[in-house]
Design a protein around this motif. Sequence first.
Motif, PDB file in Angstrom:
ATOM      1  N   PRO A 633       0.817  -1.223   0.000  1.00  0.00           N
ATOM      2  CA  PRO A 633       0.000   0.000   0.000  1.00  0.00           C
ATOM      3  C   PRO A 633       0.842   1.260   0.000  1.00  0.00           C
ATOM      4  N   GLN A 634       0.462   2.192  -0.879  1.00  0.00           N
ATOM      5  CA  GLN A 634       1.147   3.479  -1.003  1.00  0.00           C
ATOM      6  C   GLN A 634       0.092   4.575  -1.147  1.00  0.00           C
ATOM      7  N   PRO A 635       0.383   5.807  -0.715  1.00  0.00           N
ATOM      8  CA  PRO A 635      -0.560   6.917  -0.923  1.00  0.00           C
ATOM      9  C   PRO A 635      -0.802   7.154  -2.408  1.00  0.00           C
ATOM     10  N   ALA A 636      -2.025   7.552  -2.749  1.00  0.00           N
ATOM     11  CA  ALA A 636      -2.392   7.736  -4.146  1.00  0.00           C
ATOM     12  C   ALA A 636      -1.802   9.005  -4.736  1.00  0.00           C
ATOM     13  N   ALA A 637      -1.566  10.028  -3.927  1.00  0.00           N
ATOM     14  CA  ALA A 637      -1.197  11.343  -4.449  1.00  0.00           C
ATOM     15  C   ALA A 637       0.092  11.305  -5.280  1.00  0.00           C
ATOM     16  N   GLU A 638       1.142  10.621  -4.781  1.00  0.00           N
ATOM     17  CA  GLU A 638       2.413  10.586  -5.486  1.00  0.00           C
ATOM     18  C   GLU A 638       2.272   9.870  -6.829  1.00  0.00           C
ATOM     19  N   ALA A 639       1.546   8.749  -6.848  1.00  0.00           N
ATOM     20  CA  ALA A 639       1.337   8.020  -8.101  1.00  0.00           C
ATOM     21  C   ALA A 639       0.568   8.871  -9.098  1.00  0.00           C
ATOM     22  N   LEU A 643       1.866  10.134 -12.846  1.00  0.00           N
ATOM     23  CA  LEU A 643       1.112   9.807 -14.056  1.00  0.00           C
ATOM     24  C   LEU A 643       0.559  11.057 -14.740  1.00  0.00           C
ATOM     25  N   GLY A 644       0.781  12.205 -14.136  1.00  0.00           N
ATOM     26  CA  GLY A 644       0.279  13.445 -14.717  1.00  0.00           C
ATOM     27  C   GLY A 644      -1.204  13.636 -14.529  1.00  0.00           C
ATOM     28  N   ASP A 717      -7.142   7.291 -20.824  1.00  0.00           N
ATOM     29  CA  ASP A 717      -6.547   6.088 -21.405  1.00  0.00           C
ATOM     30  C   ASP A 717      -5.034   6.138 -21.199  1.00  0.00           C
ATOM     31  N   LEU A 718      -4.525   5.218 -20.391  1.00  0.00           N
ATOM     32  CA  LEU A 718      -3.094   5.189 -20.081  1.00  0.00           C
ATOM     33  C   LEU A 718      -2.270   4.475 -21.150  1.00  0.00           C
ATOM     34  N   GLY A 719      -2.937   3.907 -22.160  1.00  0.00           N
ATOM     35  CA  GLY A 719      -2.228   3.291 -23.275  1.00  0.00           C
ATOM     36  C   GLY A 719      -1.915   1.821 -23.058  1.00  0.00           C
ATOM     37  N   PRO A 720      -1.467   1.142 -24.124  1.00  0.00           N
ATOM     38  CA  PRO A 720      -1.208  -0.302 -24.046  1.00  0.00           C
ATOM     39  C   PRO A 720      -0.002  -0.670 -23.189  1.00  0.00           C
ATOM     40  N   PHE A 721       0.885   0.293 -22.914  1.00  0.00           N
ATOM     41  CA  PHE A 721       2.062   0.016 -22.096  1.00  0.00           C
ATOM     42  C   PHE A 721       2.011   0.816 -20.796  1.00  0.00           C
ATOM     43  N   LEU A 728      -2.446   1.379 -10.270  1.00  0.00           N
ATOM     44  CA  LEU A 728      -3.118   0.751  -9.129  1.00  0.00           C
ATOM     45  C   LEU A 728      -2.995   1.632  -7.886  1.00  0.00           C
ATOM     46  N   GLN A 729      -1.828   2.213  -7.675  1.00  0.00           N
ATOM     47  CA  GLN A 729      -1.666   3.102  -6.516  1.00  0.00           C
ATOM     48  C   GLN A 729      -2.536   4.351  -6.637  1.00  0.00           C
ATOM     49  N   ALA A 730      -2.755   4.799  -7.882  1.00  0.00           N
ATOM     50  CA  ALA A 730      -3.467   6.060  -8.085  1.00  0.00           C
ATOM     51  C   ALA A 730      -4.980   5.933  -7.904  1.00  0.00           C
ATOM     52  N   CYS A 731      -5.505   4.698  -7.913  1.00  0.00           N
ATOM     53  CA  CYS A 731      -6.960   4.531  -7.896  1.00  0.00           C
ATOM     54  C   CYS A 731      -7.477   4.182  -6.498  1.00  0.00           C
ATOM     55  N   ARG A 732      -8.794   4.226  -6.381  1.00  0.00           N
ATOM     56  CA  ARG A 732      -9.474   3.818  -5.143  1.00  0.00           C
ATOM     57  C   ARG A 732      -9.886   2.353  -5.188  1.00  0.00           C
TER      58      ARG A 732
END
Length: 852
Positions: A633-639, A643-644, A717-721, A728-732
């Motif tokens: 588990p990591q905080p979402a804010a940094e991720a 990811l912009g 859309d984060l793209g195919p790569f 995963l860290q960025a989401c709820r």
Amino acid sequence: MPGVVAIRRNAGWLTISALIGGGLNFLYALGLTWLLPVRDYAAFAGTQALLVVCGTAAAASAPWMLSQRLARNPPPAARRDAISFAVFLTLAQGLLAALLVGALAAAIGHGSLLLAAVAASAAFSIFAATTSAGYLQGRQRFARLAVLLAGEVGVKVVSGVLLVLAGAGVAGVVAGIALGAVAVTLAAAPPMLRDLEAGVRWLRDRGLWRLLLGLSGVQVGVVVLCNLDLVLGSLLARDSAGFAGYQVAVVLSRVPFYLASSLSVAVFTGLVSRKSRTSAAMGPMVGILIASTIVVGVSVATLPLPVARVFLPHSYPSTVESLVPYTAPAGALAALTNLGTTFFQAEGRFSAACMALAVGILALSVGGVAGLSLLGVRGLAYAALGAQLLTAILLLGLAVRYWGLAVLPRPWPLAASVAALPLFVLRPLPAVWAAYSCVLCLAVGWQTLFRRHDAGDDQALPQGGRSPRVYLLTVGPISPPWNGADTNLGRALVNAEIGVSFTFLGQLGDTTRLAPEHRRIELSFATGIPTPREQLRILGRIAVEHGDYELVHMIATFGRSRLREELLWALPLIRNHPLVVTCPNGDYLPQGLLGRAREVVTVSAHTEQRLRGLGLERVRRIAPGVDLKTFRPQPAAEAQRRLGLEPRPYLLFAGHHDPGGGLDAALRLTGELRADFPGLGLLTAMRSRPGREHARERERARALAADLGLEAGSVFDLGPFADIPRALQACRAVLFQPLRVGRKMDLPMVLLEALAFGRPIIVSPVDALPELADGSPAVTVCEPGDRAALEAAGRLLDSEAAFDQGSAAARRLAECRYSATAMADAYSQLYAQVLGREAAASAARELAEAVG
């Protein structure tokens, strides 16, 4: 020092011994021309020819049979039976040979009873010495064997010269031969005789008789094929002088044959002792022989006349020069046949080797007679070359059929041909030619026999605590970006420390750190999903894989292709090794291939039940695992920042643009949730598939998003790569509600990684997905569009306490069920069980063979 490297070094010491012995024999033969009168030298030559035949016959029977049994470390009773069988066979053969040689020697020596008695003693001693040497070969005492063989020649030379100087004449020379053989017997036989057992129980051992007949048949066939041209010439040649030159050319061209004999002794013992396999050893050994043969053959073919006149009578060099271009390649091919049949003998494929030899003998018989009748000695040379070439091609073809393309040599021996080219230029300079030829032969011999060429050469069966070697075969490369279930499962196994040495396919230029016991075979891939052309490249690489492995572990999602299934099974790497198959997905299960596997592994109870329903018994379930140290588990804010993304709540869907693949359900759920949470965004990580259907689904999903009012700022859309760990860290929470799982892993890896990151998941009740649930808030199982999904996601978005509770439950579930460490330990136990069964089965087969 197990494996192919040990075989090479053992062959090296035996070759050095043979060179020392050959040099001493050559000087001894020259010296005897001065020490013996012409009449006595003729009697010596005739008697020596008889003893050479004895040596050939003795080496073709008991020694190899004995070494085969001893090299496999049989039970004491079986060892005693093999030794007793060999000793009594040696006594019978030795006594018969003594009677025949004694009678013939008396005729050659014009009625000399002394020569007859000494020759008979020498014949018997030769049989005893070869069996004693076979004992050392089976016990793998190659250094001692090499010393004894060189010492035998030394004793023969010293004692023979002393006896001749004392006035014993030809009898003294032959007595020297007997004393050399006795010296070998006295040094090697005592440990063997301690296991000698009275009785005739060994007479009932059919396995020993079959082994004796098979080995003898092959070796006699090799001797006949290599000497039939000389027999035909002596009977049918009209040009005596020309045939004498042919005999000299053949003798000069047979040097590679003796190297092959040294290689054969080491190869045979290495293979039957299970220190290496034919698929791993044959290519390097044939490469060694080719490299050495090229140098020796070119040296013989470019032999300057002044050098030839040093040791040949004046009438020979011109005749020899005209025939060497044919006898030199024939000698090289004879060496290849000699070595090639060794692999068939070690594998017990006697009939195949005998068939190839019989074809060659028949071709030489017909061609030799026709050639001598039409073209004389040159016609005989043509026939011998053609027969040797035909036999070598047949043996190599059969070897490829049995053990795959890996038995063919690597191209590195061709470097020897480049190094030999200056010999053609230096021929007008005999002294320089001789110096360069000697240096080149020594350098190539050292390089091929004592230097290591390939990291894969020294790959042998585990002995004395060595870790087992496993070929980990996956559909895609075990390299970043870790897009497939097979590559992620493979990564978990390679990164685990379970005492196994893995070999696997990786991306060209991959710099991922790798433990030293593992081996990455680098190929170029455009993406993580191999294209059809890349799949053919993978098959081609596997087809020539020469490594020696205890196990092949295939991790693959199978398509509906019977042809591909048969192609996989036809690969020697898979067909010739115990196979374990992991099925990440149960969409299609190739029953034929899975039925041949030693063990089939599934990741879900759903597929396990299906396999058992198909009648497969050796099926087990091993839950897939993720690295809990990396995925935590990591905080979402940094991720989100990396990811912009704007700092707001997100849901994640990762999958493919497949019909019913779950993206529609994720879009609809996001659209409903945005009524209460207008800042909510949906992250999509969509892997590409080739084909028009994928493009159509992508466009249809965009149209659906527009219909649902999801503007561009709400679906990302984060793209195919995509960087899945950061997503995963960025989401709820992670959404995955397909109508069917399709060809994804039964328990998709992204969902397991989400649990490890402490992200709850919402899945549909299809296929194996319900198995993820444990009754906690970590997993919600409901139909797409069901109110339960809306409520579960709403709680996670609305309440930090609810999210924290769900996150903690997700992490606990991952630690409890989906640890990479637990998965690797389970596979380690599986490998041990499979290899244990293989070892037990092998021991049972050897015991059955030992007791007949």
